[in-house]
Motif scaffolding. Sequence first.
Motif, PDB file in Angstrom:
ATOM      1  N   LYS A  55       0.331  -1.109   0.186  1.00 43.82           N
ATOM      2  CA  LYS A  55       0.083   0.248   0.298  1.00 43.82           C
ATOM      3  C   LYS A  55       0.668   1.223  -0.091  1.00 43.82           C
ATOM      4  N   GLU A  56       1.661   1.234   0.706  1.00 40.22           N
ATOM      5  CA  GLU A  56       2.693   2.596   0.927  1.00 40.22           C
ATOM      6  C   GLU A  56       4.043   2.379  -0.147  1.00 40.22           C
ATOM      7  N   CYS A  57       3.991   1.511  -0.192  1.00 40.14           N
ATOM      8  CA  CYS A  57       5.836   1.321  -1.075  1.00 40.14           C
ATOM      9  C   CYS A  57       4.864   1.138  -3.104  1.00 40.14           C
ATOM     10  N   PRO A  58       4.459   1.205  -3.666  1.00 41.86           N
ATOM     11  CA  PRO A  58       3.874   0.401  -4.876  1.00 41.86           C
ATOM     12  C   PRO A  58       4.590  -0.122  -5.960  1.00 41.86           C
ATOM     13  N   SER A  59       6.099   1.362  -5.565  1.00 41.99           N
ATOM     14  CA  SER A  59       6.847   1.003  -6.547  1.00 41.99           C
ATOM     15  C   SER A  59       7.947  -0.531  -6.420  1.00 41.99           C
ATOM     16  N   GLY A  60       7.825  -0.975  -5.276  1.00 38.17           N
ATOM     17  CA  GLY A  60       7.953  -2.014  -4.780  1.00 38.17           C
ATOM     18  C   GLY A  60       9.538  -1.228  -3.782  1.00 38.17           C
ATOM     19  N   ALA A  61       9.869  -0.402  -3.186  1.00 35.36           N
ATOM     20  CA  ALA A  61      11.086  -0.021  -3.176  1.00 35.36           C
ATOM     21  C   ALA A  61      10.937   0.499  -1.770  1.00 35.36           C
ATOM     22  N   LEU A  62      11.752   0.298  -0.118  1.00 40.69           N
ATOM     23  CA  LEU A  62      11.126   0.865   0.882  1.00 40.69           C
ATOM     24  C   LEU A  62      12.321   1.573   1.714  1.00 40.69           C
ATOM     25  N   HIS A  63      12.279   3.034   1.621  1.00 41.03           N
ATOM     26  CA  HIS A  63      13.119   3.587   1.868  1.00 41.03           C
ATOM     27  C   HIS A  63      12.855   3.796   3.409  1.00 41.03           C
ATOM     28  N   LEU A  64      14.259   4.006   3.934  1.00 41.49           N
ATOM     29  CA  LEU A  64      14.372   4.424   5.885  1.00 41.49           C
ATOM     30  C   LEU A  64      13.429   5.179   6.290  1.00 41.49           C
ATOM     31  N   HIS A  65      13.289   6.000   6.367  1.00 45.33           N
ATOM     32  CA  HIS A  65      11.780   6.664   6.780  1.00 45.33           C
ATOM     33  C   HIS A  65      10.501   6.374   6.440  1.00 45.33           C
ATOM     34  N   GLU A  66       9.990   5.725   5.360  1.00 42.69           N
ATOM     35  CA  GLU A  66       9.195   4.903   5.590  1.00 42.69           C
ATOM     36  C   GLU A  66       8.975   3.661   6.243  1.00 42.69           C
ATOM     37  N   LEU A  67       9.983   2.625   6.940  1.00 44.70           N
ATOM     38  CA  LEU A  67      10.126   1.410   7.303  1.00 44.70           C
ATOM     39  C   LEU A  67       9.846   2.685   8.935  1.00 44.70           C
ATOM     40  N   LYS A  68       9.993   3.575   8.712  1.00 34.28           N
ATOM     41  CA  LYS A  68      10.273   3.948  10.434  1.00 34.28           C
ATOM     42  C   LYS A  68       8.781   4.462  10.422  1.00 34.28           C
ATOM     43  N   ARG A  69       8.281   4.752  10.107  1.00 32.69           N
ATOM     44  CA  ARG A  69       6.918   5.378   9.673  1.00 32.69           C
ATOM     45  C   ARG A  69       5.217   4.151  10.070  1.00 32.69           C
ATOM     46  N   ILE A  70       6.134   3.179   8.874  1.00 37.45           N
ATOM     47  CA  ILE A  70       5.313   1.731   9.038  1.00 37.45           C
ATOM     48  C   ILE A  70       5.587   0.977  10.998  1.00 37.45           C
ATOM     49  N   PHE A  71       6.542   1.335  11.280  1.00 40.02           N
ATOM     50  CA  PHE A  71       6.788   0.816  12.597  1.00 40.02           C
ATOM     51  C   PHE A  71       6.237   1.540  13.607  1.00 40.02           C
ATOM     52  N   GLY A  72       6.481   2.670  12.886  1.00 40.57           N
ATOM     53  CA  GLY A  72       5.800   4.330  14.289  1.00 40.57           C
ATOM     54  C   GLY A  72       6.839   4.370  15.130  1.00 40.57           C
ATOM     55  N   VAL A  73       8.061   4.338  14.501  1.00 41.47           N
ATOM     56  CA  VAL A  73       9.172   5.120  15.494  1.00 41.47           C
ATOM     57  C   VAL A  73       8.735   6.109  15.084  1.00 41.47           C
ATOM     58  N   PRO A  74       9.292   7.170  16.935  1.00 40.22           N
ATOM     59  CA  PRO A  74       9.128   8.754  16.974  1.00 40.22           C
ATOM     60  C   PRO A  74      10.082   9.272  16.414  1.00 40.22           C
ATOM     61  N   SER A  75      10.007  10.259  15.727  1.00 36.11           N
ATOM     62  CA  SER A  75      11.233  11.125  15.441  1.00 36.11           C
ATOM     63  C   SER A  75      12.587  11.725  17.138  1.00 36.11           C
ATOM     64  N   SER A  76      11.545  11.630  18.195  1.00 32.69           N
ATOM     65  CA  SER A  76      12.149  12.416  19.242  1.00 32.69           C
ATOM     66  C   SER A  76      12.979  10.969  19.787  1.00 32.69           C
ATOM     67  N   SER A  77      12.894   9.968  19.236  1.00 32.21           N
ATOM     68  CA  SER A  77      13.723   8.618  20.084  1.00 32.21           C
ATOM     69  C   SER A  77      14.281   8.635  19.006  1.00 32.21           C
ATOM     70  N   ALA A  78      15.721   8.680  19.554  1.00 35.77           N
ATOM     71  CA  ALA A  78      17.337   8.463  18.618  1.00 35.77           C
ATOM     72  C   ALA A  78      17.742   7.346  18.956  1.00 35.77           C
ATOM     73  N   GLU A  79      17.343   6.223  19.981  1.00 32.37           N
ATOM     74  CA  GLU A  79      17.831   5.296  19.622  1.00 32.37           C
ATOM     75  C   GLU A  79      16.941   4.288  19.204  1.00 32.37           C
ATOM     76  N   GLU A  80      15.853   4.604  19.309  1.00 33.73           N
ATOM     77  CA  GLU A  80      15.026   3.471  18.414  1.00 33.73           C
ATOM     78  C   GLU A  80      15.522   3.616  16.687  1.00 33.73           C
ATOM     79  N   SER A  81      15.297   5.033  17.185  1.00 33.38           N
ATOM     80  CA  SER A  81      15.624   5.363  15.620  1.00 33.38           C
ATOM     81  C   SER A  81      16.674   4.747  14.668  1.00 33.38           C
ATOM     82  N   LEU A  82      17.634   4.561  15.799  1.00 33.59           N
ATOM     83  CA  LEU A  82      19.686   4.126  15.250  1.00 33.59           C
ATOM     84  C   LEU A  82      19.404   2.973  15.229  1.00 33.59           C
ATOM     85  N   TYR A  83      18.616   2.462  16.376  1.00 33.51           N
ATOM     86  CA  TYR A  83      17.790   0.807  16.297  1.00 33.51           C
ATOM     87  C   TYR A  83      17.815   0.424  14.559  1.00 33.51           C
ATOM     88  N   ILE A  84      16.438   0.610  14.246  1.00 35.75           N
ATOM     89  CA  ILE A  84      15.077   0.569  13.293  1.00 35.75           C
ATOM     90  C   ILE A  84      16.258   1.050  11.811  1.00 35.75           C
TER      91      ILE A  84
END
Length: 211
Positions: free
Chosen positions: A49-78
């Motif tokens: 649904k989010e990536c009809p081109s078949g290519a998933l970028h990092l910021h899209e993966l973060k959005r799919i998994f609800g990683v908040p931009s305020s959490s530097a650690e979770e962001s680095l982990y993902i």
Amino acid sequence: KLNFTESKRSNQDFSFLYRGNQEAMGQEESHTEEVDLEQIQELCIIFMKECPSGALHLHELKRIFGVPSSSAEESLYIETIFHSFDTNKDNTLSFLEYVAALHLILRGNLEDRLKWSFKMYDKDGNGKLDRQEVKHLIKILYKIKLQKSNISMTPTEICDRIFELVDQNDDGQITLSEFMEGAQKDEWVMNMLKLDVNASGWVLQNCGKFP
């Protein structure tokens, strides 16, 4: 890259993809952790649904998994997870790379998870872990998980203890064989080295944040 703009796949089609990817990645189905394949299917539908081109970028993966931009650690982990599954290093995840990642995180057996954990630690990809690489990831995990547990050691102390127990020839580097053997011989080392951070729970919990 695959195009999923008008793709409609049945449950049987998804199962075929899962099995094919497990065989390609050398994975076996876990007998100790059962995760409903419907959860993986839901995440695959989100991908299409989010990536009809078949290519998933990092910021899209973060959005799919609800990683908040305020959490530097979770962001680095993902981000570390993302790069560990970007097998062709094109800074995107294809649908097959994405499915392989979900299978390993949610259903992978112990050996597969340990090999993946080693790959996560091995930032420069030279097949050996130095103290800087281990300490880098331990610091991230410390913020996400370890500081909330009953472990009183600092990241530096944890790193030193890991090398003391795992670096068999005391050369200041940990090979894959040392990593695998050390983790399976000592429960404390296993808990430190296996980078699941309750991975299945984390993934399923965070994917639920997706609108």
